[in-house]
Scaffold this motif. Structure first.
Motif, PDB file in Angstrom:
ATOM      1  N   VAL A 138       0.840  -1.202   0.000  1.00 29.84           N
ATOM      2  CA  VAL A 138       0.000   0.000   0.000  1.00 29.84           C
ATOM      3  C   VAL A 138       0.878   1.255   0.000  1.00 29.84           C
ATOM      4  N   GLU A 139       1.930   1.233   0.805  1.00 24.58           N
ATOM      5  CA  GLU A 139       2.836   2.389   0.874  1.00 24.58           C
ATOM      6  C   GLU A 139       3.529   2.623  -0.474  1.00 24.58           C
ATOM      7  N   ALA A 140       3.914   1.550  -1.150  1.00 27.20           N
ATOM      8  CA  ALA A 140       4.535   1.694  -2.469  1.00 27.20           C
ATOM      9  C   ALA A 140       3.553   2.318  -3.458  1.00 27.20           C
ATOM     10  N   ALA A 141       2.279   1.929  -3.358  1.00 23.17           N
ATOM     11  CA  ALA A 141       1.264   2.508  -4.236  1.00 23.17           C
ATOM     12  C   ALA A 141       1.055   3.986  -3.932  1.00 23.17           C
ATOM     13  N   GLN A 142       1.008   4.326  -2.651  1.00 19.18           N
ATOM     14  CA  GLN A 142       0.813   5.733  -2.263  1.00 19.18           C
ATOM     15  C   GLN A 142       1.937   6.611  -2.804  1.00 19.18           C
ATOM     16  N   LYS A 143       3.160   6.112  -2.724  1.00 21.66           N
ATOM     17  CA  LYS A 143       4.304   6.862  -3.238  1.00 21.66           C
ATOM     18  C   LYS A 143       4.204   7.017  -4.752  1.00 21.66           C
ATOM     19  N   ALA A 144       3.821   5.939  -5.423  1.00 19.39           N
ATOM     20  CA  ALA A 144       3.728   5.979  -6.884  1.00 19.39           C
ATOM     21  C   ALA A 144       2.593   6.879  -7.358  1.00 19.39           C
ATOM     22  N   VAL A 145       1.501   6.931  -6.614  1.00 20.51           N
ATOM     23  CA  VAL A 145       0.371   7.786  -6.991  1.00 20.51           C
ATOM     24  C   VAL A 145       0.796   9.249  -7.047  1.00 20.51           C
ATOM     25  N   ALA A 146       1.713   9.637  -6.157  1.00 24.26           N
ATOM     26  CA  ALA A 146       2.157  11.031  -6.102  1.00 24.26           C
ATOM     27  C   ALA A 146       3.122  11.388  -7.233  1.00 24.26           C
ATOM     28  N   ASP A 147       3.588  10.405  -7.971  1.00 22.94           N
ATOM     29  CA  ASP A 147       4.545  10.636  -9.053  1.00 22.94           C
ATOM     30  C   ASP A 147       3.794  11.043 -10.319  1.00 22.94           C
ATOM     31  N   PRO A 148       4.017  12.270 -10.825  1.00 23.80           N
ATOM     32  CA  PRO A 148       3.295  12.720 -12.034  1.00 23.80           C
ATOM     33  C   PRO A 148       3.485  11.807 -13.244  1.00 23.80           C
ATOM     34  N   LEU A 149       4.562  11.009 -13.257  1.00 27.86           N
ATOM     35  CA  LEU A 149       4.760  10.080 -14.364  1.00 27.86           C
ATOM     36  C   LEU A 149       3.545   9.194 -14.565  1.00 27.86           C
ATOM     37  N   HIS A 150       2.914   8.807 -13.459  1.00 27.52           N
ATOM     38  CA  HIS A 150       1.802   7.856 -13.533  1.00 27.52           C
ATOM     39  C   HIS A 150       0.449   8.547 -13.720  1.00 27.52           C
ATOM     40  N   HIS A 151       0.459   9.871 -13.877  1.00 23.78           N
ATOM     41  CA  HIS A 151      -0.780  10.588 -14.155  1.00 23.78           C
ATOM     42  C   HIS A 151      -1.058  10.614 -15.656  1.00 23.78           C
ATOM     43  N   LYS A 152      -0.100  10.149 -16.440  1.00 26.56           N
ATOM     44  CA  LYS A 152      -0.250  10.063 -17.879  1.00 26.56           C
ATOM     45  C   LYS A 152      -0.642   8.630 -18.264  1.00 26.56           C
ATOM     46  N   TYR A 153      -0.978   8.442 -19.547  1.00 30.21           N
ATOM     47  CA  TYR A 153      -1.238   7.082 -20.011  1.00 30.21           C
ATOM     48  C   TYR A 153       0.007   6.221 -19.804  1.00 30.21           C
ATOM     49  N   PRO A 154      -0.163   5.021 -19.281  1.00 33.81           N
ATOM     50  CA  PRO A 154       0.977   4.104 -19.205  1.00 33.81           C
ATOM     51  C   PRO A 154       1.228   3.480 -20.569  1.00 33.81           C
ATOM     52  N   PRO A 155       2.352   2.801 -20.764  1.00 38.68           N
ATOM     53  CA  PRO A 155       2.573   2.086 -22.033  1.00 38.68           C
ATOM     54  C   PRO A 155       1.427   1.113 -22.301  1.00 38.68           C
ATOM     55  N   PHE A 156       1.028   1.003 -23.555  1.00 38.28           N
ATOM     56  CA  PHE A 156      -0.119   0.169 -23.907  1.00 38.28           C
ATOM     57  C   PHE A 156       0.016  -1.253 -23.364  1.00 38.28           C
ATOM     58  N   GLN A 157       1.187  -1.827 -23.453  1.00 38.87           N
ATOM     59  CA  GLN A 157       1.354  -3.230 -23.065  1.00 38.87           C
ATOM     60  C   GLN A 157       1.988  -3.384 -21.681  1.00 38.87           C
ATOM     61  N   GLY A 158       1.919  -2.326 -20.880  1.00 42.52           N
ATOM     62  CA  GLY A 158       2.362  -2.424 -19.500  1.00 42.52           C
ATOM     63  C   GLY A 158       3.794  -1.964 -19.293  1.00 42.52           C
ATOM     64  N   ARG A 159       4.105  -1.663 -18.049  1.00 42.40           N
ATOM     65  CA  ARG A 159       5.430  -1.162 -17.704  1.00 42.40           C
ATOM     66  C   ARG A 159       6.441  -2.308 -17.653  1.00 42.40           C
ATOM     67  N   ILE A 160       7.616  -2.056 -18.213  1.00 44.43           N
ATOM     68  CA  ILE A 160       8.647  -3.087 -18.236  1.00 44.43           C
ATOM     69  C   ILE A 160       9.100  -3.440 -16.822  1.00 44.43           C
TER      70      ILE A 160
END
Length: 390
Positions: free
Chosen positions: A51-73
């Motif tokens: 949950v903490e890892a998700a909370q940190k990632a949510v705050a990262d503007p990188l993830h506010h954009k579309y992710p790669p179509f076939q998922g993150r490497i």
């Protein structure tokens, strides 16, 4: 204006368990204390570090954009690392791992990618009903493989009618098994690979409960069998291993061409999972696995409490080998549905009728060990009070 449903919608199988939900709702509305052992929804929270890892990632503007179509490497690499550590299976993250919106989605998409109208899919009976849904959406036909107690709830490939076998393109398997709670030895998967090659059948192994094995036994992955990636894929989900059912994260892993087809289909349906969820999932797979061992310990203790209690009241059932389910034979004088109705009405206890998983599920009910040991003890006490086994 009259709106007409498409034939594919009309052809979907009836959701057997929606009737059970309605029955339970009526009893609950009457104010009764219900012990619900009929569900398959994990009752523990997602571990805090995920949950903490998700909370940190949510705050990262990188993830506010579309992710790669076939998922993150990063997530695909984490899947490959996890499979290598857990099962000694080597995967190419770029070509042998597809990220899907939960295991259920992957299972349905496999049928959509491989079956043409009229093609036959070999399906376990009893088995997870959503196999049926995927086959129906693709316009395929099902040939059922009985899972019988005398064969350790493994399908006997020699009993598949030759007429059906000649038209079969796909086979679903699932161990640890829902609903029978049995596991399969690696030798079974090795035989499955040989059978698939001889008959040109793609294997799809549903490995949803792959980390939940008891009595010191580690469930085998289909991909551990030599040649498995040549003939099929495994579908894994984080729902059960990490109590992440609501996060909807799964993978289709193995055969490169099937993975390519899954990715192609999803290119037309989705823009992959929310990036923060993917990064939290990668963390779940690469961080300490102590939480998984603790969870399996919880389920094993619950299994022991429940089955010991059943034995003491005279309900003789084989303890679960894996998963968080139990598969209980119905006492004389009942069907699976009538027993479920009786327990709900007289003990306010919910179990799932075996016939809801296929014709060969008749004679059994499935229970989910997804409540506390105290509530499981109370469930046994309520059954005992009905004097069904005296």
């Amino acid at each position: 204006m009259k709106i007409e449903a498409a034939d594919v919608i009309k052809g979907l199988p009836t959701q057997f368990f929606s009737t059970l939900v309605r029955k339970v709702g009526k009893v609950a509305e009457a104010g009764h204390d219900i012990i619900n052992l009929g569900q398959g929804n994990p009752d523990q929270p997602t571990p805090a570090h995920i949950v903490e890892a998700a909370q940190k990632a949510v705050a990262d503007p990188l993830h506010h954009k579309y992710p790669p179509f076939q998922g993150r490497i990063e997530l695909k690499e984490a899947v490959a690392e996890w499979y290598k550590n857990e099962f000694q299976v080597t995967l190419d993250p770029g070509r042998e791992v597809a990220i899907v919106f939960g295991g259920k989605t992957g299972l349905i998409e496999v049928s959509q990618c491989l079956l043409n109208p009229g093609d036959i899919c070999l399906v376990p009976d009893p088995g997870y009903p959503d196999y049926w849904s995927g086959v129906a959406m693709a316009g395929g036909r099902m040939s059922f493989m009985p899972l019988l107690k005398e064969n350790q709830f493994l399908p006997d490939f020699s009993k598949i009618p030759s007429k059906e076998l000649g038209k079969a393109k796909l086979m679903f398997l699932n161990y640890p098994n829902n609903p029978t709670a049995t596991t399969a030895p690696l030798s079974f998967f090795e035989n499955t690979v040989r059978f698939a090659k001889e008959n040109n059948i793609v294997i799809c192994h549903d490995f949803a409960y792959g980390k939940i094995g008891f009595d010191g036994q580690k469930p085998a992955s289909f991909l551990q069998a030599e040649g498995a990636k040549e003939v099929g894929v495994e579908v894994y989900t984080l729902s059960k291993t990490y109590n992440m059912a609501g996060w909807r994260v799964g993978f289709v892993i193995g055969n490169e061409e099937v993975v390519r087809l899954i990715n192609l289909l999803q290119d037309h349906l989705f823009v992959s999972l929310f990036g923060a969820v993917q990064m939290a999932s990668a963390h779940a797979l690469t961080a300490s696995q102590d939480c998984v061992r603790e969870l399996v310990g919880i389920y094993e203790k619950r299994r022991n409490v429940f089955f010991d209690g059943l034995r003491q009241i005279g309900w003789h059932a084989e303890p679960s080998q894996g998963s968080f389910f139990g598969w209980l034979p119905v006492p004389e004088g009942f069907t699976s549905v009538s027993l479920a109705d009786y327990l709900l009405e007289h003990a306010h206890l919910v179990v799932a009728p075996g016939v809801g998983f296929g014709d060969h599920g008749e004679g059994y009910v499935r229970v989910g060990l997804l409540t506390t040991e105290q509530r499981l003890e109370e469930a046994v006490a309520r059954i005992d009070a009905l004097k069904l086994f005296r």
